[in-house]
Design an enzyme around this catalytic site. Sequence first.
Site, PDB file in Angstrom:
ATOM      1  N   HIS A  61      -2.924  19.009 -35.008  1.00 15.40           N
ATOM      2  CA  HIS A  61      -2.762  17.914 -34.563  1.00 15.40           C
ATOM      3  C   HIS A  61      -1.240  18.139 -34.140  1.00 15.40           C
ATOM      4  O   HIS A  61       0.151  17.770 -34.303  1.00 15.40           O
ATOM      5  CB  HIS A  61      -2.703  17.485 -36.206  1.00 15.40           C
ATOM      6  CG  HIS A  61      -2.440  16.360 -36.100  1.00 15.40           C
ATOM      7  ND1 HIS A  61      -0.834  15.605 -36.199  1.00 15.40           N
ATOM      8  CD2 HIS A  61      -3.168  14.600 -35.071  1.00 15.40           C
ATOM      9  CE1 HIS A  61      -1.008  13.885 -36.343  1.00 15.40           C
ATOM     10  NE2 HIS A  61      -2.263  13.780 -35.864  1.00 15.40           N
TER      11      HIS A  61
ATOM     12  N   GLU B 147      -4.815  19.050 -30.417  1.00 15.58           N
ATOM     13  CA  GLU B 147      -5.524  17.425 -29.759  1.00 15.58           C
ATOM     14  C   GLU B 147      -3.758  17.115 -29.570  1.00 15.58           C
ATOM     15  O   GLU B 147      -2.655  17.623 -30.352  1.00 15.58           O
ATOM     16  CB  GLU B 147      -5.372  17.026 -31.815  1.00 15.58           C
ATOM     17  CG  GLU B 147      -5.562  15.196 -31.984  1.00 15.58           C
ATOM     18  CD  GLU B 147      -3.906  14.672 -32.105  1.00 15.58           C
ATOM     19  OE1 GLU B 147      -4.326  13.239 -31.922  1.00 15.58           O
ATOM     20  OE2 GLU B 147      -3.059  15.392 -31.768  1.00 15.58           O
TER      21      GLU B 147
ATOM     22  N   ASP C  72      -1.679  13.189 -28.586  1.00 13.83           N
ATOM     23  CA  ASP C  72      -1.871  11.506 -28.206  1.00 13.83           C
ATOM     24  C   ASP C  72      -0.993  11.285 -26.621  1.00 13.83           C
ATOM     25  O   ASP C  72      -0.620  12.316 -26.333  1.00 13.83           O
ATOM     26  CB  ASP C  72      -0.684  10.667 -29.188  1.00 13.83           C
ATOM     27  CG  ASP C  72      -1.076  10.765 -30.462  1.00 13.83           C
ATOM     28  OD1 ASP C  72      -2.330  10.424 -31.109  1.00 13.83           O
ATOM     29  OD2 ASP C  72      -0.338  11.474 -30.905  1.00 13.83           O
TER      30      ASP C  72
ATOM     31  N   HIS D 230       2.915  10.498 -29.236  1.00  9.20           N
ATOM     32  CA  HIS D 230       2.151   9.523 -30.075  1.00  9.20           C
ATOM     33  C   HIS D 230       2.854   8.187 -30.516  1.00  9.20           C
ATOM     34  O   HIS D 230       2.034   7.183 -30.202  1.00  9.20           O
ATOM     35  CB  HIS D 230       2.852  10.313 -32.046  1.00  9.20           C
ATOM     36  CG  HIS D 230       1.993   8.986 -32.580  1.00  9.20           C
ATOM     37  ND1 HIS D 230       2.259   8.051 -33.288  1.00  9.20           N
ATOM     38  CD2 HIS D 230       0.388   9.294 -33.327  1.00  9.20           C
ATOM     39  CE1 HIS D 230       1.967   7.631 -34.593  1.00  9.20           C
ATOM     40  NE2 HIS D 230       0.124   8.133 -34.288  1.00  9.20           N
TER      41      HIS D 230
ATOM     42  N   GLU E  29      -5.876  11.405 -27.538  1.00 11.18           N
ATOM     43  CA  GLU E  29      -6.095  10.367 -28.199  1.00 11.18           C
ATOM     44  C   GLU E  29      -5.600   9.113 -27.056  1.00 11.18           C
ATOM     45  O   GLU E  29      -3.823   9.603 -26.684  1.00 11.18           O
ATOM     46  CB  GLU E  29      -5.682  10.039 -29.167  1.00 11.18           C
ATOM     47  CG  GLU E  29      -6.022   8.774 -30.277  1.00 11.18           C
ATOM     48  CD  GLU E  29      -4.730   8.282 -31.174  1.00 11.18           C
ATOM     49  OE1 GLU E  29      -4.841   7.282 -31.707  1.00 11.18           O
ATOM     50  OE2 GLU E  29      -4.259   9.799 -32.127  1.00 11.18           O
TER      51      GLU E  29
END
Length: 284
Positions: free
Chosen positions: A19, A46, A48, A61, A139
């Site tokens: 993450h 992962e 953003d 993020h 994301e």
Amino acid sequence: MLPESSEPPDSWRPLVFAHRGSSHRHAEHTLDAYLLAIEEGADGLECDVRLTRDGHLVCLHDSRIDRTSDGRGRVSTQTLAELDRFDFSSWRADLPDSPDELIVDRSQADDKGRGRLLTLDRLLGVATDAGRPVRLLIETKHPVRYGGAVEVALVQLLRRYGLDRPDPERALQVSVMSFSANAVKRIRQRAPGLPTVMLIDVWSVPSRIGWLPPGSSIGGPGVQLLRASPELVERLHRRGYPVYVWTVNEPDEVDLVMKLRVDGIISDRPAYVIERLREAGHRP
């Protein structure tokens, strides 16, 4: 041949995603965090993404850079060159002091690049050069100033790498995630073959009964939601959706997702999760 008293081996093998990189050990979304995650054996990474004022996708993020850098202001109102002036790692005061504590391939991370803003373009290059199969969860953040332009820019960048459609022969595989059903729909329209993860942090009527919005191929509930309603995993599985859970860091959270047999575990501590899975016989 197994003895008659032996049980067949457990075939459940969840994917482990880092993450924002191995963000328990390094500042989130930095090159060091992702290189360490690859070194630690994470199945995937992962990140953003947000759009800068001049149209670059950067791995951040928050809508502002105040928390994760020595700068201030909104990502969307600054150019890539302006953002590149700031240090995105020194805010983590708990980073290791000794070089011996850093398990990272320095051949890919010269000192000049450490702590700088990471673009998605560069992260795709790092993941491509990992030397083994890697999955990348991207994301897109919403609501944002540029709306659907984020998904347009993302698909264009993925197309440059040939990543806008699945290819089993390719080492790097990409899925796109969002809490926005409209964002998931836009990705499905522009890149129909890409897996999409519908992130869930609160109950909705469709998710309560196991349905996800059109265009979704994977369910992405938060671990706190599963604490309250563990039956959601079975409901999603019955509808044919794999389940990726975020953000799983603590022992009881790992125990919960192992019990529920989710398909993907997203964690700040990928090495820890991998070791727990190995101890339980769910990792080779």
